[in-house]
Design an enzyme around this catalytic site. Structure first.
Site, short mmCIF file in Angstrom:
data_model
loop_
_atom_site.label_atom_id
_atom_site.label_comp_id
_atom_site.label_asym_id
_atom_site.label_seq_id
_atom_site.Cartn_x
_atom_site.Cartn_y
_atom_site.Cartn_z
N ASP A 200 112.31 5.36 139.87
CA ASP A 200 111.75 5.01 141.17
C ASP A 200 110.23 5.22 141.17
O ASP A 200 109.74 6.22 140.64
CB ASP A 200 112.39 5.93 142.23
CG ASP A 200 112.09 5.50 143.65
OD1 ASP A 200 112.49 4.40 144.04
OD2 ASP A 200 111.42 6.27 144.38
N GLU A 238 110.69 0.78 138.27
CA GLU A 238 110.18 0.05 139.41
C GLU A 238 108.67 0.22 139.40
O GLU A 238 108.16 1.32 139.62
CB GLU A 238 110.76 0.64 140.70
CG GLU A 238 110.30 -0.08 141.93
CD GLU A 238 110.26 0.78 143.19
OE1 GLU A 238 110.35 0.19 144.27
OE2 GLU A 238 110.14 2.02 143.09
C1 NOJ Z 1 111.55 2.67 146.12
C2 NOJ Z 1 112.97 2.47 146.53
O1 NOJ Z 1 113.41 1.23 146.02
C3 NOJ Z 1 113.02 2.53 148.04
O2 NOJ Z 1 114.29 2.17 148.51
C4 NOJ Z 1 112.62 3.91 148.48
O3 NOJ Z 1 112.55 3.96 149.89
C5 NOJ Z 1 111.26 4.31 147.91
N1 NOJ Z 1 111.13 4.00 146.51
C6 NOJ Z 1 111.04 5.78 148.05
O4 NOJ Z 1 111.86 6.49 147.15
#
Ligand code: NOJ
Length: 555
Positions: A200, A238
């Protein structure tokens, strides 16, 4: 060629809490998911990505983690999780989990200890300021839902930093102790049997404070640490970053990636949405041409929808306006001034031809495809729910009570009743013409086309209307394919003879409907409105001879 399983994988993203409830408490759980593994095996996916599974106050759908070394008791026990890994493995499915280490929940014992005393061993695990930061109203990731990035904590008598919500304080990843802890967390889950992680907010993990130099070496370190524990463990990150930074995220040692194995291709995602909205292949052609050459073993992960909003932030204002106009015209469908909180089927007006086209395009483009649960049924969204919850409703298994998700009364989120008679697994599995049956065929066809994940993807430059995308995938040991996708509702005939395939016997693997057999010269390939054709030119044995066609469409 070395074996890199993730490059030939089909990844399915599911949130355990909304997938299948086994005990009637209204919350999906591991035993429920285990009972649905045969469904996933039949669908043909090879890797399951689970959204966060840890104990959490659940104010950000589990991305607010309160304990990295346990599972959320609502989902089951650690024993249930181990059983899930075992059962998935029996079906040839690997499991990866979210690694959310940019921040913790404010309920995490580390933060609770850190705020209570400057002498806490965890104080420096977070980012503090004794003065009110001047930039405290800048850099919000969720504008509208979040007002600041620094919040005052009365107990700590200091301000703490948070890129996301105020209940998710950022970890101070510049602190070597935090880095070691992240490595321990990852190693713990790999030891338990996960095949890797969806990391993440990767850019924030390596940039503790805004505008600080990014510590890419941490990614090298994390990968090498993991690889000693489990050689084939992967990190899929991500990171919505520009082409100039991509190389640093993958790393390069002697021509081979040595940091992240995979990055989600956000640039392609936004351009795919633009191409679908404008019925024009150019945005995808641009995206493919803009992509830097990746080091060996680095891989893109392609997607159309994930669990967040469709992120259009990297498009120009004009491009974004076109996508909003086509797919999210009402204010309520939009989010954070940059995105859309709808699923593919509804954005495409429920038009089966366009849904197939969109997914056929995604799955045939370079990289590893990732699909979000429910997309294979054409599930929609519930705009009465707040923010991103609109697209996080329970999986629809049957047309019956609670869509077969739960026997409980009080569900984690309401089931979408609209269209449930047909938008469910049981009805669609019985119908060979359903969207689900199409996904099963399409995914299995892709698994016969290793050159898509492993090979070079390039645009085929032949004269044709702009609404047609022509691209090819080529891998000398595995074969060669050419793909045509028609973004508009207009029939065309495309001349691909420039591919120089004359004398061979190409054959079709997937198409939207019955077409006359592909002629060997490839000079007259017809394509219906919103049609697509996947054509094999050469197989792994170097053969150019014909085979069976797999019809994909409604007809
Ligand atoms: C990215 C995640 O995909 C999202 O759903 C989340 O709210 C944020 N990171 C914070 O962890």
């Amino acid at each position: 060629m070395p074996e890199h399983w993730y490059r030939e994988a089909v990844v399915y993203c599911c949130d355990v809490e909304t997938f299948q409830d086994s005990n009637g408490d209204g919350v999906g759980d591991f035993p429920g998911l285990i009972s649905r593994l045969d469904y996933l095996a039949r669908l043909g996916i090879t890797c399951l990505w689970l959204n966060p599974i840890h104990p959490t106050p659940n104010r950000d759908d589990g991305y607010d983690v309160a304990d990295f070394y346990a599972v959320d008791p609502r989902l089951g026990t650690l024993g249930d999780f181990a059983e899930l890994l075992h059962e998935a493995g029996n079906r040839g499915i690997r499991v990866i989990i979210d690694l959310v280490v940019n921040h913790t929940s404010n309920q995490h014992p580390w933060f609770q200890s850190a705020r209570k005393s400057e002498d806490s061993p965890y104080r420096d695990w977070y980012i503090w300021s004794s003065e009110e930061p001047k930039d405290r109203h800048e850099g919000m990731v969720f504008p509208g839902e979040q007002k600041e990035t620094w919040t005052y904590d009365r107990t700590a008598k200091a301000w703490y930093y948070h890129r996301f919500y105020d209940f998710m304080p950022d970890l101070n990843t510049a602190n070597p102790e935090v880095k070691d802890e992240i490595k321990r967390i990852a190693a713990f889950w790999v030891q338990l049997g996960v095949a890797g992680f969806r990391m993440d907010a990767a850019p924030f993990v390596i940039e503790a404070r805004p505008n600080e130099t990014k510590d890419f070496t941490f990614l090298t370190d994390l990968r090498s640490h993991l690889q000693w524990r489990r050689g084939d463990a992967v990190i899929l990150a991500e990171a919505n970053v520009g082409p100039d930074e991509v190389g640093q995220y993958f790393g390069d040692e002697g021509g081979s990636a040595n940091r992240l194995h995979m990055l989600f291709d956000f640039a392609l995602n936004a351009r795919l949405m633009l191409a679908l909205a404008r019925q024009d292949s150019e945005p995808v052609v641009d995206a493919l041409r803009d992509t830097p050459k990746l080091p060996e073993a680095a891989q893109w992960a392609t997607f159309l929808r994930n669990h967040d909003e469709v992120d259009l932030s990297k498009l120009t204002a004009e491009q974004r306006a076109d996508v909003f106009a086509a797919f999210g015209p009402e204010k309520d469908m939009q989010l954070y001034d940059r995105g859309i909180r709808r699923r593919m089927a509804s954005m495409l007006g429920g038009d089966r031809r366009r849904i197939e086209l969109a997914y056929a395009m995604q799955f045939s483009l370079r990289g590893t495809p990732v699909i979000r649960y429910g997309e294979e049924l054409g599930m929609g969204e519930d705009l009465s729910l707040t923010g991103r919850d609109a697209i996080r409703t329970p999986m629809q298994w049957t047309p019956g009570v609670n869509a077969g998700f739960s026997t409980g009364q009080d569900l984690v989120r309401p089931v979408i009743k609209d269209g449930l008679e047909t938008t469910n697994v049981i009805v669609q599995q019985q119908n060979p013409r359903s969207l689900l049956s199409w996904f099963e065929r399409m995914i299995r066809t892709l698994r016969q086309c290793p050159e898509v994940g492993l090979g070079e993807c390039s645009v085929v430059d032949v004269p044709k209307p702009r609404h047609v995308l022509a691209h090819q995938a080529d891998q000398p040991d595995r074969g060669k394919m050419v793909f045509l996708h028609n973004l508009a509702d207009e029939e065309v005939t495309v001349d691909l003879s420039a591919l120089g395939n004359a004398g061979n016997d190409p054959y079709e693997l997937l198409a939207d409907k019955d077409y006359p057999p592909v002629d060997a010269s490839l000079s007259k390939i017809s394509l219906g409105g919103y049609g697509y054709r996947w054509i094999r030119l050469r197989d792994s044995q170097g053969r150019h001879t014909g085979g069976q066609s797999t019809r994909g469409g409604l007809a």
